[in-house]
Design an enzyme around this catalytic site. Structure first.
Site, mmCIF file in Angstrom:
data_model
loop_
_atom_site.group_PDB
_atom_site.id
_atom_site.type_symbol
_atom_site.label_atom_id
_atom_site.label_comp_id
_atom_site.label_asym_id
_atom_site.label_seq_id
_atom_site.Cartn_x
_atom_site.Cartn_y
_atom_site.Cartn_z
ATOM 1 N N THR A 17 0.505 -1.361 -0.237
ATOM 2 C CA THR A 17 0.126 0.346 -0.511
ATOM 3 C C THR A 17 1.077 1.340 0.083
ATOM 4 O O THR A 17 0.853 2.207 -0.755
ATOM 5 C CB THR A 17 -0.922 0.156 0.922
ATOM 6 O OG1 THR A 17 -1.799 -0.838 1.669
ATOM 7 C CG2 THR A 17 -1.458 1.227 1.295
ATOM 8 N N LYS A 38 -8.210 -1.878 -5.540
ATOM 9 C CA LYS A 38 -8.507 -3.286 -4.699
ATOM 10 C C LYS A 38 -9.238 -3.813 -4.759
ATOM 11 O O LYS A 38 -10.568 -2.806 -4.339
ATOM 12 C CB LYS A 38 -7.657 -2.666 -3.239
ATOM 13 C CG LYS A 38 -7.408 -4.043 -2.626
ATOM 14 C CD LYS A 38 -6.491 -3.603 -1.121
ATOM 15 C CE LYS A 38 -6.241 -4.833 -0.516
ATOM 16 N NZ LYS A 38 -4.986 -4.342 0.271
ATOM 17 N N GLY A 118 -2.843 -5.990 -4.418
ATOM 18 C CA GLY A 118 -3.312 -6.995 -4.158
ATOM 19 C C GLY A 118 -3.549 -7.579 -2.950
ATOM 20 O O GLY A 118 -2.630 -6.159 -2.412
#
Length: 226
Positions: A17, A38, A118
Site C-alpha cells: 500500500t 483494490k 493485491g
C-alpha cells in the site's frame, strides 16, 4: 485508453500500500490522471455510522492527494484482519469476479493510469466457498502485468524467487521488483538486490527507504503500464 498495472507482494506487510501510494503520487505530480483500485480490503475500521472505511484506499488518497472518491476504490471491504476469503466467511458479502471487473472498468473509464493493489501475496484467495477466486484469477481476468513488492531485508531472496517462479509458471507477466525498507550501504540488502535480479531475471525498478519517496523517472514508471 487507460493503462494499468498490478501491485503484488511477497507476503503481507511488505509495504504494497505504501509503494502503491508513492506510485500514484508520482503519477499525479507528473500531471497524470491517476487512480487506485483494490478488489478486497480486510482489517478496516468503522465510521461512527457503522460503515467501513477502506483504509488502504484512504492511505493512498491522502498520500497521493488524489480526488478519486473512496467508494470507487474497492468493492469489497471487511473489518476482520484476515484473508478476504475468511473475512467474507465471517462477515458475509463474498467477492464476485463480475463485480470486481465491472467496478474496475468503471475506474478505467474515468482515469488514465490505474494502479491496482493485491491482497497479501500472490497466492492469497479472495473467495473460496461460493467460488474459488485467487489473485491470479483477477490478474488474468483484467489482463494485468505486475510489479512485485518485497522487503529488502533478510529472507527476501527466497520469497522473491518463489513469488517470481510461481508467477512465471502461471504465465503471469512481471515487470520487475520494488524493494521496500531499504537501507543504502547495507551489505546484505545490497547483495539481496543483485541476487534477486540474477536468480529471477527481473530488474530491480526502485529501492524505497522507510518514509522515503519513489526515486524513479516518470517516463520509466509510465512505461510499465499497459
Amino acid at each position: 485508453m487507460s493503462k494499468k498495472i498490478f501491485i503484488t507482494g511477497t507476503g503481507t506487510d511488505v509495504g504494497k500500500t505504501y509503494i502503491s501510494g508513492l506510485i500514484v503520487k508520482k503519477l499525479k505530480e507528473g500531471g497524470k490522471n491517476a487512480a487506485y483500485y483494490k478488489a478486497a480490503m480486510s482489517g478496516n475500521e468503522r465510521r461512527a455510522d457503522g460503515s467501513l472505511i477502506p483504509g488502504d484506499g484512504l492511505f493512498v488518497k491522502r498520500m497521493a492527494e488524489i480526488s478519486q472518491p473512496l467508494e470507487d476504490m474497492c468493492p469489497y471491504v471487511y473489518e476482520t484482519a484476515v484473508s478476504p476469503h475468511l473475512a467474507s466467511r465471517l462477515e458475509g458479502n463474498p467477492v464476485k469476479m463480475e463485480v470486481v471487473r465491472e467496478r474496475f472498468l468503471k475506474v478505467c473509464s474515468r482515469y488514465d493510469y490505474i494502479t491496482m493493489e493485491g491482497s497479501g501475496g500472490i497466492c492469497c484467495p479472495i473467495c473460496y466457498d461460493e467460488a474459488k477466486i485467487q489473485l491470479e484469477d483477477v490478474i488474468r481476468q483484467l489482463e494485468l502485468a505486475s510489479i512485485i513488492v518485497a522487503d529488502a531485508g533478510l529472507g527476501t531472496i527466497n520469497s522473491v524467487v518463489l513469488t517470481a517462479e510461481y508467477m512465471r509458471g502461471r504465465k503471469l507477466p512481471v515487470k520487475g521488483i520494488i524493494f521496500n525498507h531499504f537501507h543504502p550501504g547495507n551489505v546484505m540488502e545490497e547483495d539481496n538486490l543483485h541476487m534477486c535480479e540474477d536468480m529471477t531475471g527481473l530488474p530491480v525498478l526502485a529501492c524505497v527507504q522507510d518514509g522515503g519517496e519513489l526515486h524513479m523517472d516518470l517516463e520509466a514508471l509510465t512505461s510499465l503500464y499497459e
